[in-house]
Design a protein around this motif. Sequence first.
Motif, short mmCIF file in Angstrom:
data_model
loop_
_atom_site.label_atom_id
_atom_site.label_comp_id
_atom_site.label_asym_id
_atom_site.label_seq_id
_atom_site.Cartn_x
_atom_site.Cartn_y
_atom_site.Cartn_z
N UNK A 195 37.20 40.76 44.36
CA UNK A 195 37.74 42.09 44.65
C UNK A 195 39.25 42.05 44.85
N UNK A 196 39.74 41.00 45.50
CA UNK A 196 41.17 40.89 45.78
C UNK A 196 41.95 40.57 44.50
N UNK A 197 41.33 39.76 43.65
CA UNK A 197 41.96 39.47 42.36
C UNK A 197 42.11 40.75 41.55
N UNK A 198 41.06 41.57 41.54
CA UNK A 198 41.12 42.84 40.80
C UNK A 198 42.12 43.80 41.42
N UNK A 199 42.25 43.79 42.76
CA UNK A 199 43.24 44.64 43.41
C UNK A 199 44.64 44.36 42.88
N UNK A 200 44.96 43.07 42.77
CA UNK A 200 46.30 42.68 42.35
C UNK A 200 46.48 42.85 40.85
N UNK A 201 45.51 42.37 40.06
CA UNK A 201 45.65 42.45 38.60
C UNK A 201 45.67 43.90 38.10
N UNK A 202 44.92 44.76 38.76
CA UNK A 202 44.89 46.16 38.33
C UNK A 202 46.15 46.91 38.72
N UNK A 203 46.86 46.40 39.73
CA UNK A 203 48.03 47.10 40.23
C UNK A 203 47.70 48.03 41.39
N UNK A 204 46.46 48.02 41.85
CA UNK A 204 46.08 48.85 42.99
C UNK A 204 46.88 48.52 44.24
N UNK A 205 47.18 47.25 44.42
CA UNK A 205 47.89 46.81 45.62
C UNK A 205 48.68 45.55 45.31
#
Length: 370
Positions: A195-205
Amino acid sequence: MTVTTQRPDVRPTFSIGEVVEVKPAEEILAGLDERGELDALPFMPEMLPFCGRRFVVDSIAHKTCDTATWTGLRRLEDTVHLTGLRCDGQAHGGCQAGCLIFWKTAWLTRVSGPTQDRNGSTPIPLQLRAPEPSTPGVSPPPSACSGCTPERLTEVAHGACRPREAGSDEPVYSCQATELTRAAPVGIPLWDVTQYVRDVRSGNAPARQVLRGIAIGAFNRMQDLTRDKLPERLRIRGGRRYPFIRGTAHRTPVESLGLQPGEWVRVKSLEQISATLNAENLNRGMAFDREQLKYCGRTARVLRRVEHIIDESTGRMQTMKTPCIVLADVVCTADYHRSCPRRVYAYWREIWLERVPTPLTASRAAGDNP
């Protein structure tokens, strides 16, 4: 020679800042089931006016906070939020929650052109566009759904698919928030690194915010355990969660300022607000959330008074005994909730606010004389 074809159920993926167009209503409705849903996520009547218009992708909704049963974060797939698109509650009894709308990627099409940043430095104006003409002799892709109608969407919104208490004529509403546990049935534990990897890769956070959130989450989990297992003298700050907010009022006070949309206010200091909270950090049943701390001392414009909202766990309309205030652009940024992209509005008691003069820049922007 091997020919590869794309599966018909493969859905597009989008990035933050991309310009997308909401598909025509008839195309979206044709892909919904009899409940007006796709993957158990309702397409609500309030979303119909956005069909055929272009917007910017604000965030990737791969996870979301469960505000119905409060079980933590839940996993979503093929879902995004679009900049500024919130439910106005018109088909749901005038609910004033103003939730950010979830959009399945199957309801959107990519628009070629430059992308925008999520801060809207060069915003895309809302614009109507006629549906693309169909190609003669080409049928739309097959769908497992039976289709829906605008009238059916309204029926479902008013509880056509939800049980009602015998002898009660009270509406039981259905919306994206009330059905969220069905649309996102899988929970995401704190230790799920993906979930944290997706947060960063997506640009969410940004990575810094995500890492800070992980550390705070781990600390708060430890605090919960020490509160249950250790004597008070061995606990850090009494086992309270970070940041350490502690209400000091034995009987929570109330104050009415009669605030109206368009007025400007300043959020009081944490010390002033703490004096209005009980030991559970509640004022008249309303919590002062950790996400609201960052706004202490800041000024903001009153967006509206909130007097009734749908209870997401029951679908029934709740009327607030003490109305609260929603401030423009003052939302939960999930600094302490694992970067959830839902951006719900923060609710404010009037006793936590104080009137201030309209800022000069705001007066000039509205065309007033300074």
